[in-house]
Design an enzyme around this catalytic site. Structure first.
Site, mmCIF file in Angstrom:
data_model
loop_
_atom_site.group_PDB
_atom_site.id
_atom_site.type_symbol
_atom_site.label_atom_id
_atom_site.label_comp_id
_atom_site.label_asym_id
_atom_site.label_seq_id
_atom_site.Cartn_x
_atom_site.Cartn_y
_atom_site.Cartn_z
ATOM 1 N N ASP A 9 0.644 -2.033 0.410
ATOM 2 C CA ASP A 9 -0.166 -0.322 0.143
ATOM 3 C C ASP A 9 0.933 1.422 -0.169
ATOM 4 O O ASP A 9 1.917 0.962 0.525
ATOM 5 C CB ASP A 9 -0.991 -0.246 1.519
ATOM 6 C CG ASP A 9 -1.652 1.498 1.373
ATOM 7 O OD1 ASP A 9 -2.009 1.922 0.337
ATOM 8 O OD2 ASP A 9 -1.907 1.917 2.601
ATOM 9 N N ASP A 11 0.077 4.850 1.017
ATOM 10 C CA ASP A 11 -0.544 6.294 1.832
ATOM 11 C C ASP A 11 -1.080 5.214 3.347
ATOM 12 O O ASP A 11 -0.998 4.455 2.933
ATOM 13 C CB ASP A 11 -1.880 6.838 1.388
ATOM 14 C CG ASP A 11 -1.533 7.684 0.032
ATOM 15 O OD1 ASP A 11 -0.669 7.007 -0.364
ATOM 16 O OD2 ASP A 11 -2.551 8.278 0.107
#
EC number: 3.1.3.15
Length: 355
Positions: A9, A11
């Site tokens: 991922d 953010d």
């Protein structure tokens, strides 16, 4: 051989996620998570390929224009690339939850190509992210998920967890003469449990584990009412097979020759974990037995072991005391094996590209 992948991922995992609007849409909002660069470098060195996968709500719409997304994203990529971090793909879902698309995490449309047979090593691939949806994505992909937390499972701990080896193998060998269970842990030390029914042989096997710097559990039930031949031979075959399996792809292992004096004995051992079984052996004994072990079975043990382990082994000892001569062979083999199985890097020590 299928590839190890990390689906990471963005953010909240690679970069900090702004707690107010959850959008990194200005350069002053860009901040890397602590230790992410050294962790990703270590993971790359351990042969993981990196894939970034991120939901960016409404990207390309008035709520999140592409021109505000690109500058911080591009700077992030420039920083990572400049430090030697390379992502195979950057996968972005630009949709909102209400769009009901097929590519928004935890759905798998963005990663379908990795789910094809033979592409991904599913046992050793992971999704890494800070949200429950990342763990759900991992479940949907049939792989493990790691939930990143700056104050919990952080990048340093993730890198350690995924690069620290725990090479293990279990072999069960059953014949008409013997039933043998062997567990080998090449990266653990101490606590070996060995019971073959031949006390001196147990002591010799423990010398291999102790001086080899690894742990092994061996349980044997054999036809000792006949003699020790089948017990010693089959234990060697099972142990050699277990070590060979535990070595895995053999990346980073070393090769080493060792000399070990023991009292009046001088034992020499050279070992090559080559994939080519061969034994050169020279030892003479005064008596047929040492304790309850037949001295003629010492050579047979190492011949069977080298065959099952697929290694080239040279062993030689000189001395006066049979006990010391036998023990010196097992000790010198253990010390040599310690060097040979030790991981010193990540390259395969062969110009052929295979061992």
């Amino acid at each position: 051989m299928s590839q190890k992948f990390l689906f990471i991922d963005r953010d909240g995992t690679i970069i900090a996620e702004p707690p107010t609007d959850y959008q990194v849409d200005r350069l002053d909002k860009l901040a890397l998570e602590p230790d992410v660069i050294p962790a990703l470098l270590a993971l790359q060195k351990a042969d993981y390929k990196l894939v970034m996968i991120t939901n960016q709500d409404g990207l390309g719409t008035s709520s999140f224009p592409q021109e505000t997304f690109d500058p911080p994203h591009n700077l992030m990529m420039q920083i990572l690339t400049s430090q030697g971090i390379n992502f195979e793909q950057i996968l972005i879902c630009p949709h909102l939850p209400e769009d009901n698309c097929t590519c928004r995490k935890p759905k798998t449309a963005l990663v379908e190509s990795y789910l094809a047979d033979g592409v991904m090593n599913s046992t050793n691939s992971y999704v890494i992210g800070d949200r429950e949806t990342d763990l759900q994505l991992a479940e949907n992909m049939g792989i493990s998920g790691l939930r990143y937390q700056r104050d919990g499972l952080n990048w340093t701990q993730i890198a350690k967890q995924l690069t620290q080896r725990d090479r293990h193998a279990y072999v069960n060998r059953v014949t008409k003469e013997t039933a043998i269970d062997v567990n080998v842990w090449l990266d653990r030390e101490g606590g070996s449990k060995i019971k073959t029914g031949v006390g001196f042989f147990d002591h010799m096997l423990d010398q291999i584990a102790t001086h080899g710097g690894f742990r092994m559990d061996i349980q044997v039930s054999g036809d000792l009412y006949i003699d020790d031949h089948h017990t010693v031979e089959d234990t060697a075959l099972a142990l050699g097979e277990a070590i060979n399996i535990a070595l895995g792809d053999k990346r980073g292992i070393g090769r080493f020759g060792f000399v070990l004096p023991m009292d009046e004995c001088l034992a020499r051992c050279a070992l090559d974990i080559s994939g080519r079984p061969h034994l050169e052996y020279k030892a003479e004994f005064n008596y047929q037995r040492v304790g309850d072990l037949s001295t003629e079975m010492v050579e047979h043990f190492f011949r069977s072991l080298s065959y099952a382990m697929a290694c080239t082994l040279h062993l030689k000892t000189k001395g006066r005391n049979d006990h010391h001569r036998v023990e010196s062979l097992f000790k010198v083999f253990g010390r040599t094996l310690r060097q040979a199985i030790r991981v010193e890097g990540n390259t395969l020590p062969s110009s052929k590209g295979v061992l």
